[in-house]
Design a protein around this motif. Sequence first.
Motif, PDB file in Angstrom:
ATOM      1  N   THR A 177       0.828  -1.207   0.000  1.00  0.00           N
ATOM      2  CA  THR A 177       0.000   0.000   0.000  1.00  0.00           C
ATOM      3  C   THR A 177       0.861   1.255   0.000  1.00  0.00           C
ATOM      4  O   THR A 177       0.429   2.312  -0.464  1.00  0.00           O
ATOM      5  N   SER A 178       2.088   1.149   0.505  1.00  0.00           N
ATOM      6  CA  SER A 178       2.987   2.312   0.564  1.00  0.00           C
ATOM      7  C   SER A 178       3.615   2.630  -0.777  1.00  0.00           C
ATOM      8  O   SER A 178       4.166   3.719  -0.970  1.00  0.00           O
ATOM      9  N   VAL A 179       3.566   1.671  -1.725  1.00  0.00           N
ATOM     10  CA  VAL A 179       4.121   1.874  -3.070  1.00  0.00           C
ATOM     11  C   VAL A 179       3.081   1.514  -4.127  1.00  0.00           C
ATOM     12  O   VAL A 179       3.405   1.044  -5.212  1.00  0.00           O
ATOM     13  N   ARG A 214       2.694   7.421  -4.589  1.00  0.00           N
ATOM     14  CA  ARG A 214       3.111   6.869  -3.296  1.00  0.00           C
ATOM     15  C   ARG A 214       4.591   6.480  -3.308  1.00  0.00           C
ATOM     16  O   ARG A 214       5.262   6.567  -2.281  1.00  0.00           O
ATOM     17  N   ILE A 215       5.080   6.040  -4.433  1.00  0.00           N
ATOM     18  CA  ILE A 215       6.518   5.771  -4.540  1.00  0.00           C
ATOM     19  C   ILE A 215       7.297   7.070  -4.343  1.00  0.00           C
ATOM     20  O   ILE A 215       8.315   7.103  -3.649  1.00  0.00           O
ATOM     21  N   HIS A 216       6.807   8.164  -4.923  1.00  0.00           N
ATOM     22  CA  HIS A 216       7.454   9.465  -4.733  1.00  0.00           C
ATOM     23  C   HIS A 216       7.440   9.862  -3.257  1.00  0.00           C
ATOM     24  O   HIS A 216       8.448  10.379  -2.739  1.00  0.00           O
ATOM     25  N   LEU A 250      11.533   1.371 -10.090  1.00  0.00           N
ATOM     26  CA  LEU A 250      10.872   2.681 -10.055  1.00  0.00           C
ATOM     27  C   LEU A 250      11.357   3.516  -8.879  1.00  0.00           C
ATOM     28  O   LEU A 250      11.575   4.730  -9.009  1.00  0.00           O
ATOM     29  N   MET A 251      11.536   2.871  -7.719  1.00  0.00           N
ATOM     30  CA  MET A 251      12.019   3.598  -6.540  1.00  0.00           C
ATOM     31  C   MET A 251      13.439   4.123  -6.788  1.00  0.00           C
ATOM     32  O   MET A 251      13.753   5.279  -6.452  1.00  0.00           O
ATOM     33  N   GLU A 293      16.351  10.778  -9.611  1.00  0.00           N
ATOM     34  CA  GLU A 293      15.791  12.066 -10.020  1.00  0.00           C
ATOM     35  C   GLU A 293      15.945  13.116  -8.923  1.00  0.00           C
ATOM     36  O   GLU A 293      15.965  14.319  -9.200  1.00  0.00           O
ATOM     37  N   MET A 294      16.058  12.660  -7.670  1.00  0.00           N
ATOM     38  CA  MET A 294      16.236  13.557  -6.526  1.00  0.00           C
ATOM     39  C   MET A 294      17.718  13.757  -6.204  1.00  0.00           C
ATOM     40  O   MET A 294      18.070  14.264  -5.147  1.00  0.00           O
TER      41      MET A 294
END
Length: 412
Positions: free
Chosen positions: A11-13, A18-20, A80-81, A87-88
């Motif tokens: 649920t957290s991803v 939510r991944i972001h 994806l994570m 990207e950050m």
Amino acid sequence: MPTLVMKFGGTSVANIDRIHRAAKRVAVEVAKGYDVIVIVSAMSGKTNELVGWVNETSPLYDAREYDAVVASGENVTAGLMALRLQEMDIPARSWQGWQVPVLTTSAHSSARIEDIPSENITRKFGEGMKVAVVAGFQGLSPEGRITTLGRGGSDTTAVAFAAAFGAERCDIYTDVDGVYTTDPRICDKARKLDKIAFEEMLELASLGAKVLQTRSVELAMRYKVRLRVLSSFEEQSDEAGTLVCDEEEIMENNVVSGVAYSRDEAKMTLISVADRPGIAGKIFVPLAEAGVNVDMIVQNISEDGRTDMTFSCPVDQVIRAKKALEEAHARGDINFSELVTDDGVCKVSVVGIGMRSHTGVAAKMFEALAAEGVNIKVISTSEIKVSVLIDRKYMELAVQALHDAFELEKVA
């Protein structure tokens, strides 16, 4: 650098947003100076979809190919994570189980972790990587095949990594903000616990609490891994969530810490079994071989060389249990006059390490249930728990009554 393990459940991803959000939480810990190992589950619902595809394609599937398909959900999330963290401007890399490697047994779909060599990830940390995003739930068999650890296996992966890397802590992010004295959906007086001992959490998990997988708590207790259960959807502080830790870290505690329940239980009774040495083995060995998870066991007083044997098991294993017992009866291994099944029962338990030094817990439990007109069918006890089997229709009433009787809404 100190190491922190962060695990994000389905649920957290569940989607890109939510991944972001999860990636932002990782960034906070990186900024504190941690090398972070992130364990991810598949996106919510994805594993069920993959299992459905396997069953639709091949009902009598090859377990090795089942694992190859079902493990792919975590691979997607890990990639994806890692991409989001990059990207950050955070040096991150995704890792599949075979790349670490997470070495497991060959029991496909229910493998157990045997070792996690730390050299590969440690070397990358030394080269500047700040976050290793590891696909949870999966590993590598001695034969070089992908394996999976069974449902909830990402929790176990996270704890195993925390133990292997000597992590300062293992944070489990989920859809609840901690461990409660009981299910808040049933009892509105349920209170979130700041700390809970490993043994209590293990009992609650095994008795039906869905917050943590039982195997992960066993592993944490064995290797003294401090666990923190947190919500992915709320603002965090250093004191947020519930810390699962050694008993010595808890200054004071209620005698009873929580009330757990398991809704879908069944009670089975063999009527008039021969009371002789070895009869229990003749009954329960076939059940074990059939994969029946027997829990509470009661044997009546013998009369004229015959006795009744009662046990509980999950309601979805009743057919399997009946078949095993009837086959044993047909072989002449056991002899009984009747097999009686009651599939309308549930198990309710009170748990607390304070029971070791306090008397009267069982008496108070039984009195509270009697006051509500709840009849007890079977009783089972251990050093820190008392469990009863009751009619399922009284489950919510029993949970609320016990929560009130032990005043669990109050802090010790």
